[in-house]
Design an enzyme around this catalytic site. Sequence first.
Site, PDB file in Angstrom:
ATOM      1  N   PHE A  46       0.827  -1.215   0.000  1.00 42.76           N
ATOM      2  CA  PHE A  46       0.000   0.000   0.000  1.00 42.76           C
ATOM      3  C   PHE A  46       0.858   1.261   0.000  1.00 42.76           C
ATOM      4  O   PHE A  46       0.603   2.201  -0.741  1.00 42.76           O
ATOM      5  CB  PHE A  46      -0.902   0.006   1.226  1.00 42.76           C
ATOM      6  N   GLY A  47       1.890   1.288   0.876  1.00 37.17           N
ATOM      7  CA  GLY A  47       2.710   2.480   0.999  1.00 37.17           C
ATOM      8  C   GLY A  47       3.591   2.697  -0.226  1.00 37.17           C
ATOM      9  O   GLY A  47       3.605   3.782  -0.811  1.00 37.17           O
ATOM     10  N   GLU A 202     -12.776 -11.574  11.497  1.00 34.11           N
ATOM     11  CA  GLU A 202     -13.222 -11.850  10.125  1.00 34.11           C
ATOM     12  C   GLU A 202     -12.968 -13.317   9.760  1.00 34.11           C
ATOM     13  O   GLU A 202     -13.801 -13.967   9.125  1.00 34.11           O
ATOM     14  CB  GLU A 202     -12.521 -10.899   9.148  1.00 34.11           C
ATOM     15  N   ASP A 332       3.622  -0.011   7.758  1.00 32.34           N
ATOM     16  CA  ASP A 332       3.786  -0.899   8.917  1.00 32.34           C
ATOM     17  C   ASP A 332       5.205  -0.867   9.489  1.00 32.34           C
ATOM     18  O   ASP A 332       5.412  -1.167  10.667  1.00 32.34           O
ATOM     19  CB  ASP A 332       3.468  -2.350   8.519  1.00 32.34           C
TER      20      ASP A 332
HETATM   21  C1  FAD Z   1      -4.731 -10.629   6.918  1.00 26.62           C
HETATM   22  C2  FAD Z   1      -4.622  -9.128   6.989  1.00 26.62           C
HETATM   23  C3  FAD Z   1      -5.780  -8.357   7.012  1.00 26.62           C
HETATM   24  C4  FAD Z   1      -5.705  -6.970   7.077  1.00 26.62           C
HETATM   25  N1  FAD Z   1      -6.851  -6.239   7.087  1.00 26.62           N
HETATM   26  C5  FAD Z   1      -6.778  -4.890   7.070  1.00 26.62           C
HETATM   27  C6  FAD Z   1      -7.959  -4.105   6.993  1.00 26.62           C
HETATM   28  O1  FAD Z   1      -9.075  -4.639   6.956  1.00 26.62           O
HETATM   29  N2  FAD Z   1      -7.839  -2.755   6.962  1.00 26.62           N
HETATM   30  C7  FAD Z   1      -6.601  -2.132   7.001  1.00 26.62           C
HETATM   31  O2  FAD Z   1      -6.526  -0.911   6.938  1.00 26.62           O
HETATM   32  N3  FAD Z   1      -5.476  -2.860   7.086  1.00 26.62           N
HETATM   33  C8  FAD Z   1      -5.524  -4.209   7.118  1.00 26.62           C
HETATM   34  N4  FAD Z   1      -4.373  -4.947   7.190  1.00 26.62           N
HETATM   35  C9  FAD Z   1      -3.092  -4.246   7.343  1.00 26.62           C
HETATM   36  C10 FAD Z   1      -2.599  -3.681   6.026  1.00 26.62           C
HETATM   37  O3  FAD Z   1      -2.631  -4.679   5.031  1.00 26.62           O
HETATM   38  C11 FAD Z   1      -1.209  -3.140   6.227  1.00 26.62           C
HETATM   39  O4  FAD Z   1      -1.243  -2.149   7.226  1.00 26.62           O
HETATM   40  C12 FAD Z   1      -0.650  -2.558   4.952  1.00 26.62           C
HETATM   41  O5  FAD Z   1      -0.511  -3.570   3.988  1.00 26.62           O
HETATM   42  C13 FAD Z   1       0.692  -1.891   5.212  1.00 26.62           C
HETATM   43  O6  FAD Z   1       1.178  -1.387   4.018  1.00 26.62           O
HETATM   44  P1  FAD Z   1       2.742  -1.327   3.769  1.00 26.62           P
HETATM   45  O7  FAD Z   1       2.943  -0.638   2.465  1.00 26.62           O
HETATM   46  O8  FAD Z   1       3.432  -0.791   4.960  1.00 26.62           O
HETATM   47  O9  FAD Z   1       3.186  -2.850   3.665  1.00 26.62           O
HETATM   48  P2  FAD Z   1       2.662  -4.021   2.722  1.00 26.62           P
HETATM   49  O10 FAD Z   1       1.391  -3.675   2.083  1.00 26.62           O
HETATM   50  O11 FAD Z   1       2.736  -5.238   3.561  1.00 26.62           O
HETATM   51  O12 FAD Z   1       3.764  -4.095   1.594  1.00 26.62           O
HETATM   52  C14 FAD Z   1       5.092  -4.417   1.878  1.00 26.62           C
HETATM   53  C15 FAD Z   1       5.754  -4.904   0.601  1.00 26.62           C
HETATM   54  O13 FAD Z   1       7.146  -4.999   0.834  1.00 26.62           O
HETATM   55  C16 FAD Z   1       7.636  -6.209   0.264  1.00 26.62           C
HETATM   56  N5  FAD Z   1       8.844  -6.597   1.006  1.00 26.62           N
HETATM   57  C17 FAD Z   1       8.944  -6.826   2.333  1.00 26.62           C
HETATM   58  N6  FAD Z   1      10.209  -7.136   2.656  1.00 26.62           N
HETATM   59  C18 FAD Z   1      10.913  -7.099   1.498  1.00 26.62           C
HETATM   60  C19 FAD Z   1      12.279  -7.349   1.169  1.00 26.62           C
HETATM   61  N7  FAD Z   1      13.183  -7.667   2.107  1.00 26.62           N
HETATM   62  N8  FAD Z   1      12.648  -7.257  -0.122  1.00 26.62           N
HETATM   63  C20 FAD Z   1      11.747  -6.926  -1.083  1.00 26.62           C
HETATM   64  N9  FAD Z   1      10.455  -6.683  -0.827  1.00 26.62           N
HETATM   65  C21 FAD Z   1      10.030  -6.770   0.446  1.00 26.62           C
HETATM   66  C22 FAD Z   1       6.493  -7.185   0.396  1.00 26.62           C
HETATM   67  O14 FAD Z   1       6.572  -8.211  -0.571  1.00 26.62           O
HETATM   68  C23 FAD Z   1       5.264  -6.279   0.183  1.00 26.62           C
HETATM   69  O15 FAD Z   1       4.864  -6.254  -1.165  1.00 26.62           O
HETATM   70  C24 FAD Z   1      -4.420  -6.336   7.122  1.00 26.62           C
HETATM   71  C25 FAD Z   1      -3.269  -7.119   7.097  1.00 26.62           C
HETATM   72  C26 FAD Z   1      -3.359  -8.501   7.031  1.00 26.62           C
HETATM   73  C27 FAD Z   1      -2.100  -9.328   6.990  1.00 26.62           C
END
Ligand code: FAD
Length: 445
Positions: A46-47, A202, A332
């Site tokens: 997402f981020g 859920e 996150d």
């Molecule tokens: C089962 C579940 C249900 C959820 N339900 C909700 C909800 O209903 N509402 C809500 O708001 N939030 C929900 N969340 C939380 C939400 O999905 C996260 O807060 C959000 O995805 C965070 O976004 P992000 O960009 O920080 O990380 P992410 O979306 O997790 O993206 C991180 C990316 O970094 C990549 N990555 C990680 N480490 C490495 C590495 N070493 N090398 C290369 N790539 C890497 C991963 O492959 C991934 O694509 C849920 C989470 C889960 C697991």
Amino acid sequence: MVSGNGAAVARSPAGTGAGPTAAVAGHVEPAARGIVPTVVIVGAGFGGLRAARALARAPVRVVLLDRHNYHLFQPLLYQVATAGLEPEGIAKPVRAILRGQRNLEFRMAEVTGVDLAARAVRTDVGDVPYDHLVLAMGGETDFRGIESVARNGFGLKDVEEAVAIRNHVLRCFEEATLEADAARRRALLTFVVVGGGPTGVEMAGAFSELVRLVLVKDYPRLNLADVGILLLEASDRLLVAMPPRLSGAAAETLRAKHVEVRFGAAVEAYDGTCARLAGGEVIPARTLVWAAGAKAAALTAALGLRTARQGRIMVEPTLQVPGHPEVYVVGDAAWLEHARAPLPMMAPVAIQMAETAARNIRRRLAGRAPEALRYRDPGSLATIGRSAAVAYIHGLSFTGFPAWVVWLVVHLVQLIGFRNKLLVLLNWAWDYFFYDRAVRLITKR
Ligand SMILES: Cc1cc2nc3c(=O)[nH]c(=O)nc-3n(C[C@H](O)[C@H](O)[C@H](O)COP(=O)(O)OP(=O)(O)OC[C@H]3O[C@@H](n4cnc5c(N)ncnc54)[C@H](O)[C@@H]3O)c2cc1C
């Protein structure tokens, strides 16, 4: 090739377009030298995705790195785990999403570290130099040090885990039909979900409907009295981020759907056949899904940056890392307090942080001071199966069918890609009208 940070780099054999020659001493902003600066983004969740899009018109070259070639909509993972959706419905290739963005290059790579002094991201396909870095690597399941649960239970964080849960649950039903021993049959048909947050609620609701509305038709000899779905929560209520009235409503709805909700129930160990609770009680169950904790992705520990609880990297309100104004952490993986509490690990937080980080990169390029994140809380939602949900939005709390409709619309709107939206909507409509779950396939023995 000239990288944004001004270092001539040799194309590596893996075609990464980056070499290790990017060491920068006495760094001079590349834009000031007439060179297009490079922004490297780690993570296409997402981020990361939002940051990349927000830089589409900036005078920068964006390199987006992810270990997967797809963006995953994690909030619907539990529906993949409970046979409601195919993985393709909630994931989309990053290259397809960002196809039209001319200043962007995607590379599928595992990031293993960052050389902050040399301004280079270390990956399994070579180093990638940067001028600005956005770390958006998200989080992972936190089993809270309970080794046996990590080994024998299921986390729910990626497509593989969701499909593994689906395969396992369906296999348990196949085995149960052949099992003559009543105790072993009951253990095969007992599903324990640990953690009463939105994911646990859920998941438990979806398990119940999978069994009571769908599998009961596939297994006509199934005795529903043998089936147990337990939601175990260590504290005294579900959905702690919501008002107590909604926590109570969620527990009541789950109970009406035959989920046994238990409070003060902390799992201490799980060997694949029995869960042991603090206090000694043992629950025979062949399935345990752990939804009781999340922490920052493992990579955060390898960076040498200051971390807070859950291993999340401490950032300034501008999302910059203290002492490294060219490095931003969002989503996150970031720890930032707002109104005296850390911002939660949720998609809207990641998205808003990414927008602020991208804006601050543009401001720095224009010689302006970065701005602090102004977080707007969009509220929270959790669905508990058919026609049931709880919602807390801008101080308003509501439950039941209206909350469920809001939940459906919000998730559909947020899904990326028209095809995915259509696929998911069709699946939901089919399941709603025909009491079905279309993806009841065991794809791995
Ligand atoms: C089962 C579940 C249900 C959820 N339900 C909700 C909800 O209903 N509402 C809500 O708001 N939030 C929900 N969340 C939380 C939400 O999905 C996260 O807060 C959000 O995805 C965070 O976004 P992000 O960009 O920080 O990380 P992410 O979306 O997790 O993206 C991180 C990316 O970094 C990549 N990555 C990680 N480490 C490495 C590495 N070493 N090398 C290369 N790539 C890497 C991963 O492959 C991934 O694509 C849920 C989470 C889960 C697991």
